[in-house]
Write a protein that holds these residues in place. Structure first.
Motif, short mmCIF file in Angstrom:
data_model
loop_
_atom_site.label_atom_id
_atom_site.label_comp_id
_atom_site.label_asym_id
_atom_site.label_seq_id
_atom_site.Cartn_x
_atom_site.Cartn_y
_atom_site.Cartn_z
N MET A 144 10.51 -1.16 -14.03
CA MET A 144 9.28 -1.94 -13.96
C MET A 144 8.40 -1.48 -12.81
SD MET A 144 10.88 -5.57 -12.57
CE MET A 144 9.37 -6.49 -12.35
N LYS A 145 7.13 -1.90 -12.88
CA LYS A 145 6.17 -1.53 -11.85
C LYS A 145 5.83 -2.76 -11.01
CE LYS A 145 3.72 1.98 -14.52
NZ LYS A 145 2.41 2.31 -15.09
N VAL A 146 5.86 -2.59 -9.69
CA VAL A 146 5.63 -3.72 -8.77
C VAL A 146 4.45 -3.37 -7.86
CG1 VAL A 146 6.66 -5.10 -6.92
CG2 VAL A 146 8.09 -4.32 -8.82
N LEU A 147 3.58 -4.34 -7.65
CA LEU A 147 2.48 -4.21 -6.68
C LEU A 147 2.73 -5.19 -5.54
CD1 LEU A 147 -0.46 -3.46 -5.70
CD2 LEU A 147 -1.30 -5.22 -7.28
N ILE A 148 2.69 -4.70 -4.31
CA ILE A 148 2.85 -5.57 -3.13
C ILE A 148 1.49 -5.66 -2.43
CG2 ILE A 148 4.03 -5.83 -0.90
CD1 ILE A 148 6.34 -4.13 -2.18
N VAL A 149 1.08 -6.87 -2.08
CA VAL A 149 -0.22 -7.05 -1.42
C VAL A 149 -0.01 -7.37 0.06
CG1 VAL A 149 -2.35 -8.42 -1.35
CG2 VAL A 149 -1.34 -7.79 -3.56
N GLY A 150 -0.52 -6.48 0.92
CA GLY A 150 -0.39 -6.67 2.36
C GLY A 150 -0.27 -5.33 3.05
N SER A 151 -0.18 -5.35 4.38
CA SER A 151 -0.20 -4.06 5.10
C SER A 151 0.60 -4.06 6.38
CB SER A 151 -1.65 -3.71 5.44
OG SER A 151 -2.18 -4.73 6.25
N GLY A 152 1.48 -5.06 6.57
CA GLY A 152 2.18 -5.14 7.85
C GLY A 152 3.65 -4.76 7.77
N GLY A 153 4.36 -5.05 8.87
CA GLY A 153 5.79 -4.79 8.92
C GLY A 153 6.54 -5.59 7.87
N ARG A 154 6.06 -6.80 7.64
CA ARG A 154 6.68 -7.65 6.60
C ARG A 154 6.59 -6.98 5.23
NH1 ARG A 154 3.54 -12.80 6.71
NH2 ARG A 154 1.87 -11.31 6.50
N GLU A 155 5.41 -6.44 4.91
CA GLU A 155 5.26 -5.80 3.60
C GLU A 155 6.07 -4.51 3.53
OE1 GLU A 155 2.66 -7.16 5.27
OE2 GLU A 155 2.47 -8.91 3.95
N HIS A 156 6.25 -3.83 4.67
CA HIS A 156 7.10 -2.64 4.67
C HIS A 156 8.55 -3.06 4.34
CE1 HIS A 156 8.21 1.39 6.86
NE2 HIS A 156 8.67 1.33 5.62
N ALA A 157 8.99 -4.16 4.95
CA ALA A 157 10.35 -4.64 4.69
C ALA A 157 10.49 -5.07 3.22
CB ALA A 157 10.70 -5.80 5.63
N ILE A 158 9.46 -5.72 2.69
CA ILE A 158 9.51 -6.13 1.27
C ILE A 158 9.57 -4.88 0.38
CG2 ILE A 158 8.23 -7.28 -0.60
CD1 ILE A 158 7.01 -9.17 1.56
N ALA A 159 8.74 -3.88 0.70
CA ALA A 159 8.72 -2.65 -0.11
C ALA A 159 10.08 -1.95 -0.06
CB ALA A 159 7.63 -1.70 0.39
N TRP A 160 10.68 -1.92 1.12
CA TRP A 160 12.00 -1.31 1.26
C TRP A 160 13.03 -2.03 0.37
CZ3 TRP A 160 16.36 -3.90 3.02
CH2 TRP A 160 17.50 -3.11 3.12
N LYS A 161 12.97 -3.38 0.40
CA LYS A 161 13.94 -4.18 -0.36
C LYS A 161 13.70 -4.06 -1.86
CE LYS A 161 17.21 -7.23 -1.01
NZ LYS A 161 18.59 -6.71 -1.08
N VAL A 162 12.44 -4.07 -2.26
CA VAL A 162 12.10 -3.92 -3.69
C VAL A 162 12.58 -2.56 -4.19
CG1 VAL A 162 10.13 -3.60 -5.27
CG2 VAL A 162 10.18 -5.58 -3.74
N ALA A 163 12.46 -1.54 -3.33
CA ALA A 163 12.86 -0.18 -3.72
C ALA A 163 14.37 -0.07 -3.96
CB ALA A 163 12.41 0.82 -2.65
N GLN A 164 15.15 -1.02 -3.42
CA GLN A 164 16.62 -1.00 -3.64
C GLN A 164 16.98 -1.43 -5.05
OE1 GLN A 164 18.48 -0.15 -0.71
NE2 GLN A 164 16.35 0.10 -0.08
N SER A 165 16.04 -2.11 -5.74
CA SER A 165 16.38 -2.67 -7.05
C SER A 165 16.40 -1.58 -8.12
CB SER A 165 15.36 -3.74 -7.45
OG SER A 165 15.61 -4.12 -8.79
N PRO A 166 17.50 -1.50 -8.87
CA PRO A 166 17.57 -0.49 -9.94
C PRO A 166 16.56 -0.76 -11.06
CG PRO A 166 19.53 -1.92 -9.95
CD PRO A 166 18.74 -2.27 -8.72
N LYS A 167 15.99 -1.97 -11.07
CA LYS A 167 15.04 -2.32 -12.14
C LYS A 167 13.65 -1.72 -11.89
CE LYS A 167 17.19 -6.69 -13.27
NZ LYS A 167 18.14 -6.96 -12.18
#
Ligand code: AMP
Ligand code: GLY
Length: 423
Positions: free
Chosen positions: A1-24
Motif C-alpha cells: 500500500m501507499k502511505v502519505l505522512i503530513v508533517g516535517s519534524g522529528g516526530r514525522e521522521h519517527a512515524i516514517a521509520w515505523k511505517v517503513a517497517q510494515s511489510p504491507k
C-alpha cells in the motif's frame, strides 16, 4: 500500500521509520518532509496546511492511507476535507481535534464528566481575568486557549507577573487569536508523564509512557521549548497509576467525546501530573508528541499500519498493542540560542555513524539539503535516540551517540533522564 505522512519534524521522521517497517507498505510519501525523512519517503513540496493540494496529491497518486502528524492541520480540519473526498486518513476530525485546539473546551469537558484536572476559570474578557487574579493564590497558571506552539502557558509567581501575562495573551495578542480566550488554573506539583493512546471512537489503547523535558537548560532552567529530550518508560508511572488512569481518565475522556457527538479517532496524548491527590490532566494533545514519538515508536512491536487501520475502522478492541520490555532515551540536538535566536544553514557531520547500528536512531527535525550536504534548518535539529535494557543503559547509549554527530552551534541538555536516578 501507499502511505502519505503530513508533517516535517522529528516526530514525522519517527512515524516514517515505523511505517517503513510494515511489510504491507511499498511506498511512502511525506509532505513536506525533511532531509532525514527522504531515507524512507519521497518528500513532496506541499505545505501541511494546503489541504486541497494534499488531497489532490493523495488522489492522483492513489494513496491508500494518509497519516497526519501535526496539530495545526488537525485542528484546521484536514481530516474532514480528506474524508469528504473519500480518502482514508488517520487522525481526529475538526470537531474532535478541538480537544487540543481549545483549552477552554477541554477544561469544560473534564469538569462536565468529572475527569481529574486542575481547578480553573475561563475568560474572554481581560478585565474580568484581571479582577479574578486579585483574589487568586500564587503561583498560578495562565493558558492561551488556542494553539501557540507549546508556548502559550505562563506560570506566574506574583500578581504583577500574572497581570503582565494577561496583558500579553489577551491584549497584546502575543499568541495571536489563540489569546482571544484564556484559562487561569490552579498550579499543580508532582511528576509529569506523557501517555499517548490510540483511540477508535470508543476503545482506547495506551502506548508505553514517556517523559518530556520542556525547558531549554539543564536542571529545568531557561525558556520553554517544544521539548529537549524524552525517556520511555517513566518509572513513576506504575501499574497501579496506569490502572487508575485507564479507569478515571482515558476511557472517560473517550466516552465524553462520544457523548458530545465528537467521536475521537486517532491519538489522544494525555499530559498528566502525578500529584499527591492522584494523577490529573494537564493537557490533551490530538497527535503523537514530539519528541515523545522518538522514544515510544522505536519500542513498539505491533505493526503500526494495523493500528492506524483499526482506529479508522473502529476495530481497535481487536488489536493487541505490544511494546518491547526495554527503555529508550532521546536527546534533542538544537541550535545554540534556541528557542530565541539561532543560526541556520550550518553543515552537519557524522550522520553516517548511525548506519547499521541497531537500537540507535537519528531523527531529523530541522534539517535541509544544501550543495549535497545536510545542514541545520531550525531550532531543534536532530533527535538522537538509543535503546537499552533499562533507562540507565539507554541514557548512556544516547549520550554516547550524541558525540557521533557534530555541527558548529550544537547545543543539548546534559540531564535528559536524570530523574530516573531518583526512581
Ligand atoms: P501544557 O501546554 O498545558 O502542557 O503546559 C506546558 C507545561 O506547563 C506543562 O508541561 C507543565 O510543565 C506546565 N503546566 C501546565 N499546566 C500546569 C499546572 N496546572 N500546574 C503546573 N504546571 C503546569
Ligand atoms: N513534547 C510535547 C508535545 O509534543 O506537545
Amino acid at each position: 500500500m501507499k502511505v502519505l505522512i503530513v508533517g516535517s519534524g522529528g516526530r514525522e521522521h519517527a512515524i516514517a521509520w515505523k511505517v517503513a517497517q510494515s511489510p504491507k507498505v511499498d511506498k511512502i510519501y511525506c509532505a513536506p518532509g525533511n532531509a532525514g525523512i527522504e531515507e524512507y519517503a519521497e518528500c513532496v513540496a506541499i505545505g501541511a496546511m494546503e489541504f486541497d493540494r494534499l488531497a489532490a496529491f493523495a488522489k492522483e497518486h492513489a494513496v491508500d492511507l494518509t497519516v497526519i502528524g501535526m496539530d495545526d492541520p488537525l485542528v484546521g480540519g484536514i481530516v474532514d476535507i480528506f474524508e469528504a473526498q473519500g480518502l482514508r486518513v488517520f487522525g481526529p476530525r475538526r470537531n474532535a481535534a478541538i480537544l487540543e485546539g481549545s483549552k477552554a473546551f477541554s477544561k469544560d469537558l473534564m469538569k462536565k464528566y468529572g475527569i481529574p484536572t486542575a481547578a480553573y476559570e475561563s475568560f474572554t474578557d481581560a478585565d474580568a481575568a484581571l479582577d479574578y487574579l486579585e483574589t487568586a493564590g500564587f503561583p498560578i497558571v495562565l493558558k492561551a486557549d488556542g494553539l501557540a506552539l507549546g508556548k502559550g502557558v505562563l506560570i506566574c509567581n506574583t500578581l504583577d507577573e500574572a497581570k503582565a501575562g494577561v496583558k500579553e495573551i489577551m491584549l497584546d495578542k502575543k499568541f495571536g487569536s489563540a489569546g482571544n480566550c484564556m484559562v487561569i488554573e490552579e498550579f499543580l506539583t508532582g511528576r509529569e508523564v506523557s501517555v499517548l493512546t490510540f483511540v477508535d471512537g470508543k476503545t482506547v489503547r495506551p502506548m508505553t509512557s514517556a517523559q518530556d523535558h520542556k525547558r531549554a537548560g539543564d536542571g529545568d532552567t531557561g525558556l520553554n521549548t517544544g521539548g529537549m529530550g524524552t525517556f520511555s518508560p517513566s518509572p513513576f508511572y506504575t501499574k497501579e497509576i496506569d490502572e487508575y488512569c485507564q479507569r478515571a481518565i482515558f476511557q472517560p475522556t473517550v466516552d465524553a467525546m462520544a457523548s458530545e457527538e465528537r467521536p475521537f479517532s486517532g491519538i489522544i496524548f494525555f499530559g498528566l501530573m502525578l500529584t499527591e491527590d492522584g494523577p490529573k490532566v494537564l493537557e490533551y494533545n490530538a497527535r503523537f508528541g514530539d519528541p515523545e514519538a522518538q522514544v515510544v515508536l522505536p519500542r513498539m512491536k505491533t505493526d503500526i499500519i494495523d493500528v492506524f487501520e483499526a482506529c479508522i475502522d473502529g476495530t481497535l478492541d481487536q488489536i493487541h498493542l505490544e511494546f518491547e520490555d526495554n527503555a529508550a532515551v532521546c536527546v534533542v540536538l538544537a541550535s545554540d540560542g534556541y528557542p530565541v535566536h539561532y543560526e541556520k544553514g550550518i553543515r552537519i557531520d557524522g550522520l553516517e555513524n548511525f548506519k547499521g547500528k541497531d537500537g540507535y536512531y537519528v531523527f531529523h527535525a530541522g534539517t535541509a539539503k544544501k550543495d549535497g550536504c545536510i545542514v541545520t534548518n531550525g531550532g531543534r535539529v536532530l533527535g538522537v535516540t538509543a535503546k537499552g535494557q533499562d533507562l540507565k543503559n539507554a541514557r548512556a547509549n544516547a549520550y554516547e551517540a550524541v558525540g557521533w554527530v557534530s555541527f558548529a552551534n550544537k547545543y543539548y541538555r546534559h540531564d535528559i533522564g536524570k530523574a530516573i536516578d531518583e526512581a
